[in-house]
Design a protein around this motif. Sequence first.
Motif, mmCIF file in Angstrom:
data_model
loop_
_atom_site.group_PDB
_atom_site.id
_atom_site.type_symbol
_atom_site.label_atom_id
_atom_site.label_comp_id
_atom_site.label_asym_id
_atom_site.label_seq_id
_atom_site.Cartn_x
_atom_site.Cartn_y
_atom_site.Cartn_z
ATOM 1 N N VAL A 273 -4.561 6.070 2.241
ATOM 2 C CA VAL A 273 -4.638 6.492 1.090
ATOM 3 C C VAL A 273 -5.824 7.076 0.454
ATOM 4 N N TYR A 274 -5.829 8.302 0.260
ATOM 5 C CA TYR A 274 -7.234 9.070 0.078
ATOM 6 C C TYR A 274 -7.208 8.938 -1.768
ATOM 7 N N CYS A 275 -8.474 8.572 -1.781
ATOM 8 C CA CYS A 275 -8.989 8.693 -3.379
ATOM 9 C C CYS A 275 -10.196 9.629 -3.598
ATOM 10 N N GLU A 276 -10.367 10.167 -4.672
ATOM 11 C CA GLU A 276 -11.600 10.870 -5.084
ATOM 12 C C GLU A 276 -11.961 10.469 -6.408
ATOM 13 N N ARG A 277 -13.291 10.366 -6.377
ATOM 14 C CA ARG A 277 -13.969 10.083 -7.571
ATOM 15 C C ARG A 277 -13.525 10.733 -8.941
ATOM 16 N N SER A 278 -13.183 10.003 -10.003
ATOM 17 C CA SER A 278 -12.641 10.414 -11.320
ATOM 18 C C SER A 278 -13.752 10.758 -12.385
ATOM 19 N N GLY A 279 -13.689 11.909 -12.763
ATOM 20 C CA GLY A 279 -14.430 12.600 -13.796
ATOM 21 C C GLY A 279 -15.954 12.448 -13.428
ATOM 22 N N ASP A 280 -16.865 11.847 -14.364
ATOM 23 C CA ASP A 280 -18.181 11.960 -14.216
ATOM 24 C C ASP A 280 -18.803 10.475 -14.054
ATOM 25 N N ASN A 281 -17.748 9.461 -13.742
ATOM 26 C CA ASN A 281 -18.157 8.088 -13.644
ATOM 27 C C ASN A 281 -18.943 7.663 -12.242
ATOM 28 N N VAL B 87 -15.842 -2.340 -7.749
ATOM 29 C CA VAL B 87 -16.912 -2.765 -8.580
ATOM 30 C C VAL B 87 -17.959 -3.295 -7.560
ATOM 31 N N ASN B 88 -19.086 -2.551 -7.481
ATOM 32 C CA ASN B 88 -20.327 -3.073 -6.613
ATOM 33 C C ASN B 88 -21.440 -3.713 -7.603
ATOM 34 N N PRO B 89 -22.383 -4.256 -7.003
ATOM 35 C CA PRO B 89 -23.485 -5.053 -7.725
ATOM 36 C C PRO B 89 -24.178 -4.165 -8.838
ATOM 37 N N TRP B 90 -23.894 -2.751 -9.134
ATOM 38 C CA TRP B 90 -24.598 -1.883 -9.982
ATOM 39 C C TRP B 90 -23.573 -1.588 -10.924
ATOM 40 N N GLU B 91 -22.378 -1.111 -10.471
ATOM 41 C CA GLU B 91 -21.459 -0.368 -11.244
ATOM 42 C C GLU B 91 -20.089 -0.479 -10.902
ATOM 43 N N GLU B 92 -19.173 0.211 -12.069
ATOM 44 C CA GLU B 92 -17.775 0.321 -11.755
ATOM 45 C C GLU B 92 -17.746 1.804 -11.433
ATOM 46 N N LEU B 93 -16.968 1.946 -10.166
ATOM 47 C CA LEU B 93 -16.662 3.404 -9.660
ATOM 48 C C LEU B 93 -15.062 3.646 -9.889
ATOM 49 N N GLU B 94 -14.624 4.672 -10.710
ATOM 50 C CA GLU B 94 -13.080 4.959 -10.724
ATOM 51 C C GLU B 94 -12.858 6.142 -9.805
ATOM 52 N N TYR B 95 -11.596 5.777 -9.085
ATOM 53 C CA TYR B 95 -10.856 6.773 -8.273
ATOM 54 C C TYR B 95 -9.488 6.991 -8.411
ATOM 55 N N THR B 96 -9.436 8.424 -8.186
ATOM 56 C CA THR B 96 -7.939 8.677 -8.489
ATOM 57 C C THR B 96 -7.216 9.045 -7.051
ATOM 58 N N VAL B 97 -6.007 8.526 -6.838
ATOM 59 C CA VAL B 97 -5.512 8.532 -5.550
ATOM 60 C C VAL B 97 -4.970 10.266 -5.489
ATOM 61 N N ILE C 260 1.003 -1.275 -0.028
ATOM 62 C CA ILE C 260 -0.045 0.006 -0.043
ATOM 63 C C ILE C 260 0.784 1.303 -0.070
ATOM 64 N N ASN C 261 2.135 1.418 0.830
ATOM 65 C CA ASN C 261 3.026 2.380 0.648
ATOM 66 C C ASN C 261 3.556 2.788 -0.753
ATOM 67 N N LYS C 262 3.450 1.740 -1.580
ATOM 68 C CA LYS C 262 3.945 2.314 -2.792
ATOM 69 C C LYS C 262 2.773 2.622 -3.936
ATOM 70 N N ILE C 263 1.796 2.907 -3.405
ATOM 71 C CA ILE C 263 0.658 3.502 -3.999
ATOM 72 C C ILE C 263 1.106 5.084 -4.177
ATOM 73 N N GLN C 264 1.006 5.742 -5.654
ATOM 74 C CA GLN C 264 1.290 7.163 -5.845
ATOM 75 C C GLN C 264 0.396 7.872 -6.096
ATOM 76 N N LEU C 265 0.684 9.260 -5.926
ATOM 77 C CA LEU C 265 -0.548 10.181 -6.339
ATOM 78 C C LEU C 265 -0.987 10.220 -7.688
ATOM 79 N N GLY C 266 -2.068 10.015 -7.896
ATOM 80 C CA GLY C 266 -2.473 9.803 -9.454
ATOM 81 C C GLY C 266 -2.841 8.603 -10.030
ATOM 82 N N ASP C 267 -2.432 7.515 -9.139
ATOM 83 C CA ASP C 267 -2.681 6.344 -9.425
ATOM 84 C C ASP C 267 -4.496 6.009 -9.616
ATOM 85 N N SER C 268 -4.715 4.866 -10.145
ATOM 86 C CA SER C 268 -6.006 4.653 -10.291
ATOM 87 C C SER C 268 -6.422 3.545 -9.500
ATOM 88 N N VAL C 269 -7.783 3.617 -8.796
ATOM 89 C CA VAL C 269 -8.335 2.606 -7.896
ATOM 90 C C VAL C 269 -9.878 2.367 -8.430
#
Length: 232
Positions: free
Chosen positions: A224-232, A174-184, A162-171
């Motif tokens: 690791v903080y991640c925020e939702r990417s774009g409009d997804n 996937v839940n029962p309804w959709e895929e959610l894209e986040y950016t570190v 987990i300590n190797k995750i970098q700013l800007g990485d994607s996370v």
Amino acid sequence: MKKVVNIIGLVFIVAAVCLLLYPKVINRYNKRNTELKIKEFEETVSVQTEENTALLDKLREEIEAYNLSLYENGQEIQDPFFYEGESVDLTEYGFENNMFGYIEIPEIDVKLGIYLGATWENMYLGAVHLDNTSMPVGGINTNCVIAAHRGAGRYGDMFRNINKIQLGDSVKIVNPWEELEYTVTDTFAISPDDIDKILIQENKDMLTLVSCHPYGSSKYRYIVYCERSGDN
């Protein structure tokens, strides 16, 4: 005597090789087991019967109501690594292995099932949703906290890197309804009782990853903080 010494030496060599290979074998086993459970999860949510659709709609309504309640009424959170949290039974909604979805972090080769409730059993199986944080369905004024072990013996790697995750990485979640894209957006370490750092943040759609830190110790928690990417 020389023969006995040779046998003892051979035993030590075999034992050393086994110790070296054990983590790799366990990690491969856990990955294969996770892949099978994720396949079962995807097959479950792909079923489009009237009954299954109704159950998923009911589950979504309950989850969104839960998330709204957390935002409006506040959160009471404890450290996921020091208590037996409650687990949500998803079998009544058709999820036989009780998996709610999965998380993918390509940059550190992680793909783990997500289980609701930080029980010891769930944390052995994969990543867990921390009780009294937003459920992993996204939305403004939510912060879903996902915790996992940092790889030790029977757990496989999990969040070991987990300590190797970098700013800007994607996370991806996937839940029962959709895929959610986040950016570190940030990474840092906190003390186990610094709960304010994992609360909902106003007007943000967040995912927060957490594990023990440093590796092999439980003195701190790596965040690791991640925020939702774009409009997804």
